[in-house]
Design a protein around this motif. Structure first.
Motif, mmCIF file in Angstrom:
data_model
loop_
_atom_site.group_PDB
_atom_site.id
_atom_site.type_symbol
_atom_site.label_atom_id
_atom_site.label_comp_id
_atom_site.label_asym_id
_atom_site.label_seq_id
_atom_site.Cartn_x
_atom_site.Cartn_y
_atom_site.Cartn_z
ATOM 1 N N THR A 1 17.132 32.285 13.386
ATOM 2 C CA THR A 1 16.009 32.521 14.280
ATOM 3 C C THR A 1 14.874 33.181 13.505
ATOM 4 O O THR A 1 15.110 33.860 12.501
ATOM 5 N N CYS B 1 16.574 34.873 10.275
ATOM 6 C CA CYS B 1 17.876 35.532 10.252
ATOM 7 C C CYS B 1 18.833 34.695 9.406
ATOM 8 O O CYS B 1 18.930 33.484 9.598
ATOM 9 N N VAL C 1 21.950 34.531 9.525
ATOM 10 C CA VAL C 1 23.114 34.080 10.290
ATOM 11 C C VAL C 1 22.741 32.944 11.240
ATOM 12 O O VAL C 1 23.339 31.872 11.220
ATOM 13 N N CYS C 2 21.739 33.190 12.094
ATOM 14 C CA CYS C 2 21.434 32.180 13.119
ATOM 15 C C CYS C 2 20.091 31.491 12.906
ATOM 16 O O CYS C 2 19.687 30.645 13.702
ATOM 17 N N HIS D 1 22.038 40.310 14.965
ATOM 18 C CA HIS D 1 22.531 40.310 13.584
ATOM 19 C C HIS D 1 21.701 41.287 12.762
ATOM 20 O O HIS D 1 20.490 41.337 12.920
ATOM 21 N N CYS E 1 17.836 40.574 14.003
ATOM 22 C CA CYS E 1 17.268 39.449 14.750
ATOM 23 C C CYS E 1 17.466 39.690 16.236
ATOM 24 O O CYS E 1 18.143 40.629 16.653
ATOM 25 N N SER F 1 19.287 38.210 18.290
ATOM 26 C CA SER F 1 20.693 38.128 18.697
ATOM 27 C C SER F 1 21.516 39.309 18.211
ATOM 28 O O SER F 1 22.720 39.366 18.451
HETATM 29 ZN ZN LIG Z 1 20.617 36.169 13.957
#
Ligand SMILES: [Zn+2]
Length: 166
Positions: A129, A124, A126-127, A107, A103, A105
């Motif tokens: 996005t 993503c 994790v976040c 990840h 992503c 960021s």
């Molecule tokens: Zn992410």
């Protein structure tokens, strides 16, 4: 008519792709090239300990084909080990059993091949996005330029000798 060769499915790219015997001068050093799918066959059969049938299924090939790849792999490794040759793991005709995504960021995660076909990831994990993109380490790996874009990812399994050592 020769059948078109199917891509062998591979779930592992070794971190270390060059093995060199100690004390052999470079000018006389012979090098053996092990393809990525040959390395995978050895991994599944001899490291993971799978039955031939399971290993062939994992690589999406027939048992006779798996046997051929495995035999070739073992022969090359034995030749290198006993005759003091270097081994380079490079190239071949394979596809990854998973794809790696990243992503915005930074990840990174892996998506199994089957999932990829059904529904490529859009968020993503994790976040959340939606700015995600696939990473494609495979082509450059096959060309022998190493594996870019991988950080801190360790695989267990094979011991190795760094090629700087001599
Ligand atoms: Zn992410």
């Amino acid at each position: 008519m020769p059948r078109p060769q199917k891509c062998r499915r591979v779930a592992f790219l070794p971190n270390v792709t060059y093995f060199k015997p100690v004390g052999i001068p470079l000018r006389v050093l012979e090098e053996i090239q092990l393809s990525v799918e040959e390395a995978e066959a050895i991994r599944l059969k001899d490291v993971e300990g799978l039955e031939q049938k399971q290993a062939a299924e994992k690589m999406n090939i027939s048992r006779p084909t798996f046997q051929r790849v495995l035999t070739s792999s073992r022969r090359k490794i034995a030749d290198a080990l006993l005759n003091g040759k270097a081994i380079k793991i490079k190239g071949g005709k394979f596809e990854m059993a998973f794809s790696r995504f990243r992503c915005l960021s930074g990840h990174e995660w892996e998506v199994p091949f089957e999932t990829m076909i059904a529904a490529p990831p859009v968020l993503c994990p994790v976040c959340n996005t939606s700015n995600v993109m696939p990473l494609q380490p495979v082509e450059s790996f096959a060309l022998g330029r190493g594996r870019p874009g991988h950080h801190g990812r360790r695989h267990g399994g094979m011991n190795n000798v760094p090629n700087r050592q001599q």
